[in-house]
Design a protein around this motif. Structure first.
Motif, PDB file in Angstrom:
ATOM      1  N   ALA A  49     -49.603  58.318  61.861  1.00  0.00           N
ATOM      2  CA  ALA A  49     -50.347  57.846  63.029  1.00  0.00           C
ATOM      3  C   ALA A  49     -49.707  56.554  63.540  1.00  0.00           C
ATOM      4  CB  ALA A  49     -51.809  57.605  62.668  1.00  0.00           C
ATOM      5  N   GLY A  50     -49.467  56.499  64.838  1.00  0.00           N
ATOM      6  CA  GLY A  50     -48.879  55.297  65.420  1.00  0.00           C
ATOM      7  C   GLY A  50     -47.371  55.236  65.354  1.00  0.00           C
ATOM      8  N   VAL A  72     -54.157  64.898  54.941  1.00  0.00           N
ATOM      9  CA  VAL A  72     -54.886  63.739  55.441  1.00  0.00           C
ATOM     10  C   VAL A  72     -54.045  62.476  55.292  1.00  0.00           C
ATOM     11  CG1 VAL A  72     -56.907  62.265  55.071  1.00  0.00           C
ATOM     12  CG2 VAL A  72     -57.155  64.757  55.044  1.00  0.00           C
ATOM     13  N   ALA A  73     -53.406  62.326  54.140  1.00  0.00           N
ATOM     14  CA  ALA A  73     -52.593  61.141  53.890  1.00  0.00           C
ATOM     15  C   ALA A  73     -51.368  61.110  54.796  1.00  0.00           C
ATOM     16  CB  ALA A  73     -52.166  61.094  52.424  1.00  0.00           C
ATOM     17  N   VAL A  74     -50.748  62.275  55.043  1.00  0.00           N
ATOM     18  CA  VAL A  74     -49.600  62.342  55.946  1.00  0.00           C
ATOM     19  C   VAL A  74     -50.021  61.935  57.350  1.00  0.00           C
ATOM     20  CG1 VAL A  74     -48.041  63.945  57.118  1.00  0.00           C
ATOM     21  CG2 VAL A  74     -48.263  64.022  54.637  1.00  0.00           C
ATOM     22  N   ALA A  75     -51.164  62.434  57.799  1.00  0.00           N
ATOM     23  CA  ALA A  75     -51.642  62.095  59.143  1.00  0.00           C
ATOM     24  C   ALA A  75     -51.858  60.592  59.279  1.00  0.00           C
ATOM     25  CB  ALA A  75     -52.930  62.858  59.444  1.00  0.00           C
ATOM     26  N   GLU A  76     -52.393  59.981  58.236  1.00  0.00           N
ATOM     27  CA  GLU A  76     -52.600  58.528  58.265  1.00  0.00           C
ATOM     28  C   GLU A  76     -51.267  57.798  58.306  1.00  0.00           C
ATOM     29  OE1 GLU A  76     -54.914  57.800  54.799  1.00  0.00           O
ATOM     30  OE2 GLU A  76     -56.804  58.475  55.702  1.00  0.00           O
ATOM     31  N   VAL A 124     -42.068  60.394  53.225  1.00  0.00           N
ATOM     32  CA  VAL A 124     -42.519  60.309  54.617  1.00  0.00           C
ATOM     33  C   VAL A 124     -42.241  58.914  55.167  1.00  0.00           C
ATOM     34  CG1 VAL A 124     -44.540  60.368  56.130  1.00  0.00           C
ATOM     35  CG2 VAL A 124     -44.256  62.112  54.346  1.00  0.00           C
ATOM     36  N   ASP A 125     -42.543  57.885  54.383  1.00  0.00           N
ATOM     37  CA  ASP A 125     -42.253  56.509  54.814  1.00  0.00           C
ATOM     38  C   ASP A 125     -40.759  56.308  55.027  1.00  0.00           C
ATOM     39  OD1 ASP A 125     -44.948  55.917  54.632  1.00  0.00           O
ATOM     40  OD2 ASP A 125     -44.793  55.027  52.621  1.00  0.00           O
ATOM     41  N   THR A 126     -39.951  56.896  54.163  1.00  0.00           N
ATOM     42  CA  THR A 126     -38.495  56.805  54.302  1.00  0.00           C
ATOM     43  C   THR A 126     -38.033  57.422  55.614  1.00  0.00           C
ATOM     44  OG1 THR A 126     -38.128  56.819  51.904  1.00  0.00           O
ATOM     45  CG2 THR A 126     -36.303  57.549  53.291  1.00  0.00           C
ATOM     46  N   ALA A 127     -38.628  58.560  55.973  1.00  0.00           N
ATOM     47  CA  ALA A 127     -38.259  59.210  57.229  1.00  0.00           C
ATOM     48  C   ALA A 127     -38.598  58.330  58.423  1.00  0.00           C
ATOM     49  CB  ALA A 127     -38.969  60.563  57.347  1.00  0.00           C
ATOM     50  N   VAL A 128     -39.751  57.676  58.374  1.00  0.00           N
ATOM     51  CA  VAL A 128     -40.136  56.781  59.465  1.00  0.00           C
ATOM     52  C   VAL A 128     -39.095  55.677  59.630  1.00  0.00           C
ATOM     53  CG1 VAL A 128     -41.864  55.108  60.242  1.00  0.00           C
ATOM     54  CG2 VAL A 128     -42.596  57.280  59.223  1.00  0.00           C
ATOM     55  N   GLU A 129     -38.587  55.179  58.526  1.00  0.00           N
ATOM     56  CA  GLU A 129     -37.645  54.063  58.558  1.00  0.00           C
ATOM     57  C   GLU A 129     -36.207  54.487  58.845  1.00  0.00           C
ATOM     58  OE1 GLU A 129     -38.011  52.279  54.756  1.00  0.00           O
ATOM     59  OE2 GLU A 129     -40.093  51.634  55.044  1.00  0.00           O
TER      60      GLU A 129
END
Length: 324
Positions: A282-283, A275-279, A245-250
């Motif tokens: 977020a933003g 819950v962890a994905v939503a956190e 998920v972090d990789t996708a954000v980047e």
């Protein structure tokens, strides 16, 4: 060409063993071979039935991973198995060290049952679900895919499914398991998709640039043995999924999407992965959706200490898209 001289049509960079493995798969395909792979628990139950101790046909050898006696297979197939280093022999008893499974109209090579080795390459029901989710998402998009990556590619099923539908795209299949990359290369050649590029990489560290599509079916179980294909990391098995998920954000390009197939142990109707994905999201600028694909899988794991508090294990699909 004899059966002990594998063809060169599989492409450059193939070892003689990999060429033989390719030709073994091609021979099975020509023979009409097909096999649907089950969960390990179901596989074991079927193999334990009376009369299933020995293979009596091609699916028994290359699907069910049953031992077979000399004379069952044509000599040409045995020669290819030996040339590919996937034939285990003790006296008159033989066993294939790989399986071939059917998916999306193609055959995929992966490790024989049981998958207990650290570098085992796993294929199972989640592979079918992940491919279906990736294909459905891809077919619903109106934007061409030019660069895609299958993170933790395993057999390469996700990468190959994408490459078939986006033949002009560069599709990277990344994994930390060299055996997975070898099998992906063979399966891509069997599927006739030259635009799949296997890369040894931790997440996408080995590939530069942004992506129009990221697909992944990472390990998501809590596994004491720490097997690469199974252990998702962290106390709940979610560490690798969240890293993707972090990789996708980047690394998602404008209008790019992530399709992540994962799983979670549900405790008192609480999904800790969601819950962890939503956190995590977020933003960010990503629009996302999260749904359960199957509410109850791998029920045998509920007997273990790792899932002692879980009431069920669900498999889920997360999609996240960056605005244009």
């Amino acid at each position: 060409m004899t059966t002990t001289e594998p063809s060169a049509k599989a492409g450059a960079g193939f070892s003689s063993a990999d060429l033989a493995l390719h030709d073994l798969g091609a021979a099975l395909k020509s023979a009409g071979y097909a096999f649907t792979t089950l969960t390990p628990a179901s596989h074991q139950r079927v193999n334990q039935r009376p009369g299933n101790a020995w293979a009596t046909d091609l699916p028994g050898v290359f699907g069910w991973s049953r031992p077979f006696r000399s004379g069952l297979l044509p000599a040409s197939l045995v020669e290819l198995m030996a040339a590919a280093d996937v034939l285990a022999t003790e006296g008159d008893t033989h066993r294939s060290l790989v399986r071939f499974s059917s998916c999306d109209g193609d055959l995929f090579v992966h490790s024989a049952f049981p998958t207990t080795a650290q570098d085992s390459v796993f294929f199972g029901p989640d592979t079918y679900r992940m491919v279906a989710a990736a294909v459905a998402h891809l077919e619903a998009q109106d934007r061409p895919v030019r660069r895609a990556v299958d993170v933790g590619c395993g057999t390469g099923a996700g990468a190959i499914a994408v490459a078939k539908r986006a033949p002009e795209a560069d599709v990277y299949a990344v994994d930390v398991n060299r055996t997975a990359l070898r099998y992906t290369q063979v399966s891509a050649a069997l599927a006739g998709v030259p635009n799949v590029r296997p890369v040894l990489s931790d997440l996408v560290s080995g590939v530069d640039g942004d992506f129009d599509l990221i697909v992944s079916n990472p390990p998501f179980m809590i596994d004491r043995a720490g097997r690469l294909y199974r252990d998702g990391g962290g106390p709940e098995g979610h560490a690798l999924s969240l890293a993707i998920v972090d990789t996708a954000v980047e690394r998602l390009a404008p209008a790019g999407s992530l399709v992540l197939f994962s799983g979670a142990g549900i405790v008192a109707n609480h999904d800790p992965l969601r819950v962890a994905v939503a956190e995590r999201l977020a933003g960010t600028d990503l629009d996302w959706a999260y749904r359960e694909v199957d509410p109850d899988v791998y029920s045998e794991e509920l007997d273990g200490e790792e899932y002692g508090d879980a009431e069920r294990i669900a498999v889920v699909v997360l999609t996240a898209t960056r605005p244009r």
